[in-house]
Design a protein around this motif. Structure first.
Motif, PDB file in Angstrom:
ATOM      1  N   UNK A 177       0.835  -1.207   0.000  1.00  0.00           N
ATOM      2  CA  UNK A 177       0.000   0.000   0.000  1.00  0.00           C
ATOM      3  C   UNK A 177       0.871   1.259   0.000  1.00  0.00           C
ATOM      4  N   UNK A 178       1.943   1.246   0.792  1.00  0.00           N
ATOM      5  CA  UNK A 178       2.840   2.396   0.815  1.00  0.00           C
ATOM      6  C   UNK A 178       3.475   2.631  -0.552  1.00  0.00           C
ATOM      7  N   UNK A 179       3.876   1.547  -1.219  1.00  0.00           N
ATOM      8  CA  UNK A 179       4.459   1.673  -2.554  1.00  0.00           C
ATOM      9  C   UNK A 179       3.465   2.321  -3.508  1.00  0.00           C
ATOM     10  N   UNK A 180       2.204   1.890  -3.429  1.00  0.00           N
ATOM     11  CA  UNK A 180       1.185   2.475  -4.290  1.00  0.00           C
ATOM     12  C   UNK A 180       0.969   3.950  -4.027  1.00  0.00           C
ATOM     13  N   UNK A 181       0.963   4.335  -2.758  1.00  0.00           N
ATOM     14  CA  UNK A 181       0.766   5.741  -2.403  1.00  0.00           C
ATOM     15  C   UNK A 181       1.947   6.580  -2.891  1.00  0.00           C
ATOM     16  N   UNK A 182       3.170   6.108  -2.634  1.00  0.00           N
ATOM     17  CA  UNK A 182       4.368   6.850  -3.042  1.00  0.00           C
ATOM     18  C   UNK A 182       4.474   6.952  -4.559  1.00  0.00           C
ATOM     19  N   UNK A 183       3.851   6.007  -5.273  1.00  0.00           N
ATOM     20  CA  UNK A 183       3.894   6.032  -6.739  1.00  0.00           C
ATOM     21  C   UNK A 183       2.739   6.822  -7.342  1.00  0.00           C
ATOM     22  N   UNK A 184       1.931   7.443  -6.489  1.00  0.00           N
ATOM     23  CA  UNK A 184       0.835   8.273  -6.977  1.00  0.00           C
ATOM     24  C   UNK A 184      -0.349   7.498  -7.514  1.00  0.00           C
ATOM     25  N   UNK A 185      -0.537   6.262  -7.038  1.00  0.00           N
ATOM     26  CA  UNK A 185      -1.614   5.422  -7.568  1.00  0.00           C
ATOM     27  C   UNK A 185      -2.905   5.516  -6.760  1.00  0.00           C
ATOM     28  N   UNK A 186      -2.877   6.233  -5.634  1.00  0.00           N
ATOM     29  CA  UNK A 186      -4.076   6.296  -4.794  1.00  0.00           C
ATOM     30  C   UNK A 186      -5.153   7.155  -5.422  1.00  0.00           C
ATOM     31  N   UNK A 187      -4.729   8.137  -6.194  1.00  0.00           N
ATOM     32  CA  UNK A 187      -5.679   9.081  -6.775  1.00  0.00           C
ATOM     33  C   UNK A 187      -5.292   9.367  -8.215  1.00  0.00           C
ATOM     34  N   UNK A 188      -6.297   9.537  -9.073  1.00  0.00           N
ATOM     35  CA  UNK A 188      -6.062   9.903 -10.467  1.00  0.00           C
ATOM     36  C   UNK A 188      -6.633  11.285 -10.711  1.00  0.00           C
ATOM     37  N   UNK A 189      -5.759  12.251 -11.012  1.00  0.00           N
ATOM     38  CA  UNK A 189      -6.233  13.603 -11.277  1.00  0.00           C
ATOM     39  C   UNK A 189      -7.023  14.169 -10.115  1.00  0.00           C
ATOM     40  N   UNK A 190      -8.220  14.674 -10.418  1.00  0.00           N
ATOM     41  CA  UNK A 190      -9.080  15.263  -9.391  1.00  0.00           C
ATOM     42  C   UNK A 190     -10.107  14.274  -8.862  1.00  0.00           C
ATOM     43  N   UNK A 191      -9.977  12.995  -9.248  1.00  0.00           N
ATOM     44  CA  UNK A 191     -10.951  12.004  -8.791  1.00  0.00           C
ATOM     45  C   UNK A 191     -10.850  11.817  -7.280  1.00  0.00           C
TER      46      UNK A 191
END
Length: 504
Positions: free
Chosen positions: A291-305
């Motif tokens: 989960x941390x890897x995903x957050x640090x890679x900017x995968x938690x959010x797309x644009x303004x979604x």
């Protein structure tokens, strides 16, 4: 707040301040579109509630055509023109950002023109650019496949002198694209089979897994990773080298596109989840690191979604489970406001209640448990099903631990009352599947029994052992791991608590 109904109003509502300024410049450069520019400038100044109101079109018409009688057909035509211009502006903005697509359009145009050398040079330059990038994703193989196909099948390509090499590269790129894309689809299908009632079969997915399993040397790193993970998913209960899995993912992660990165994390977390649910702290930590890897890679959010609610809850839950309480608090403060408006209040209170509950168990004491209860009581009573079970089951657990921690402030009656409320809610709830409903009813029953054992003076180790034996034989009980931990602790350190007043 209600959103405006008209497409044009909603479209403008998605623009950033920078895009509003850019769109105005775009409209200003157009000839004979003064009315569109005037309409756009007026819309920029109006608040959302005005655009959502019944007189929005009237206000705009009077601004663009002062002194004239309202003409709905004329305004609708103008709004349609402005919508088209703004969509063209967004397309142009994307073209300016996406150099790959610009090159693709250029190559398509040159392909139809008389100078074959220009076309061939453009294809070669794009292929060289592709090779210089780290990505080896489905998009990479798909684009390489299309470029080589366009080159090979061009009427002026000399098939005998250069065609054989181009043709082989073209086939290989296409094969790898199809195989990698099919592996991703196979992963999604495996997850759906485990989490939904879907049992649809797709022969292509089975074929992709079979082909990938036979390719050992020379296969792309992304393909090797997904083959390994899917093999694990198809063998439930098979343990794996977690450090090795994590290292393999980190090595290949820069080569993956965003879609593949999300899927890799999703499949690995799905693999680790059953182990974590059975109490494996190593697998819980593995999930937290992913989960941390995903957050640090900017995968938690797309644009303004907005942030996906279940993902937000799962991240906070796993972080709490591995004891990262400070990290989770910062995470919830940062990303909580980005949840969908309709879910925000429920998710906020449930996650903070869980946080305070574990702080209480980690030494925060009764005051932290009281904070957890306050948050749970603020979850809207008509919350969605995905929140109700979480909130009600957590409330029962908090009351149980508060009772076990301090019988002077919390009585057996309090625990049993919560159990009764939860049971009544489940029995009158018609939308939960019967197996899920039954699993929580079993949890309630075991929780009641354990609370009575805690309340009973002089409860022996033998009685706790009998409880545990019955619990372990109940494979369909929800939250069984929590019950095992509570009963196991009592078995090894039985306490004699004073009998509290009980009328139930």
């Amino acid at each position: 707040m209600d959103k405006p109904r008209h497409k044009l109003f909603r479209l403008v509502g998605t623009f950033s301040d920078e895009e509003l300024a850019g769109a105005e410049k775009h409209l200003s450069a157009l000839n004979r579109e003064a009315a569109c520019l005037k309409l756009f400038k007026k819309m920029k100044k109006l608040p959302t509630e005005t655009l959502a109101g019944p007189d929005a079109k009237g206000i705009l018409f009077r601004s663009v055509f002062p002194g004239q009688a309202y003409n709905d057909a004329r305004l609708r035509k103008l709004m349609a023109h402005l919508t088209q211009h703004l969509e063209d502006y967004l397309i142009q903005s994307e073209l300016e950002k996406d150099e790959a697509f610009r090159q693709h359009l250029l190559i398509r145009s040159l392909q139809r023109r008389s100078d074959y050398k220009l076309f061939k040079e453009a294809v070669g330059q794009r292929l060289k650019t592709l090779e210089g990038q780290p990505l080896r994703s489905t998009a990479y193989f798909q684009e390489r496949h299309q470029l080589l196909k366009d080159l090979y099948y061009h009427p002026e390509t000399a098939k005998r002198s250069m065609g054989e090499d181009v043709f082989g590269q073209y086939l290989l790129a296409g094969e790898r694209h199809i195989l990698l894309a099919s592996l991703l689809d196979a992963g999604e299908q495996l997850v759906r089979e485990k989490t939904t009632v879907s049992r649809a079969r797709f022969p292509m997915l089975d074929a992709a897994l079979s082909i990938a399993a036979r390719q050992e040397d020379g296969q792309p790193a992304a393909q090797a990773l997904f083959s390994q993970v899917l093999t694990l998913l198809r063998s439930p209960g098979e343990d794996a080298d977690l450090p090795g899995l994590k290292a393999g993912l980190q090595n290949v992660f820069p080569e993956l596109g965003e879609t593949e990165q999300r899927m890799a994390l999703k499949l690995l977390i799905h693999y680790a989840l059953p182990f974590s649910n059975n109490g494996s702290q190593a697998h819980s930590r593995f999930m937290f690191d992913l989960y941390q890897l995903g957050i640090h890679s900017g995968l938690l959010q797309q644009g303004d979604n907005a942030i996906e609610t279940n993902l937000f809850v799962n991240i906070s839950t796993v972080g709490i489970l591995v004891g990262e309480l400070d990290w989770v608090a910062r995470f919830m403060e940062q990303y909580g406001p980005l949840l969908p408006a309709e879910d925000r209040e429920s998710a906020y209170h449930i996650c903070w209640a869980n946080w305070h509950y574990h702080v209480g168990l980690s030494g925060g004491g009764r005051s932290s448990l009281d904070e957890a209860i306050k948050h749970l009581l603020r979850v809207p009573t008509r919350s969605e099903d995905k929140f109700d079970l979480r909130a009600r089951s957590l409330l029962l657990r908090v009351h149980f631990d508060a009772f076990q921690m301090d019988v002077r402030e919390e009585s057996l009656d309090d625990v049993l009352a919560q159990a009764k409320n939860f049971e009544q809610y489940l029995r009158r709830h018609a939308t939960y599947p019967t197996p899920k409903k039954e699993s929580y009813l079993r949890f309630i029953g075991h929780c009641r029994q354990l609370a009575r054992l805690v309340n009973q003076p002089g409860t022996t180790s033998a009685e706790y052992r009998l409880f545990l034996e019955a619990l372990l034989s109940d494979s369909h009980c929800a939250l069984r791991r929590w019950l095992e931990e509570k009963a196991g602790a009592l078995l090894h350190a039985p306490t004699e608590k004073p009998l509290t007043f009980n009328t139930q």
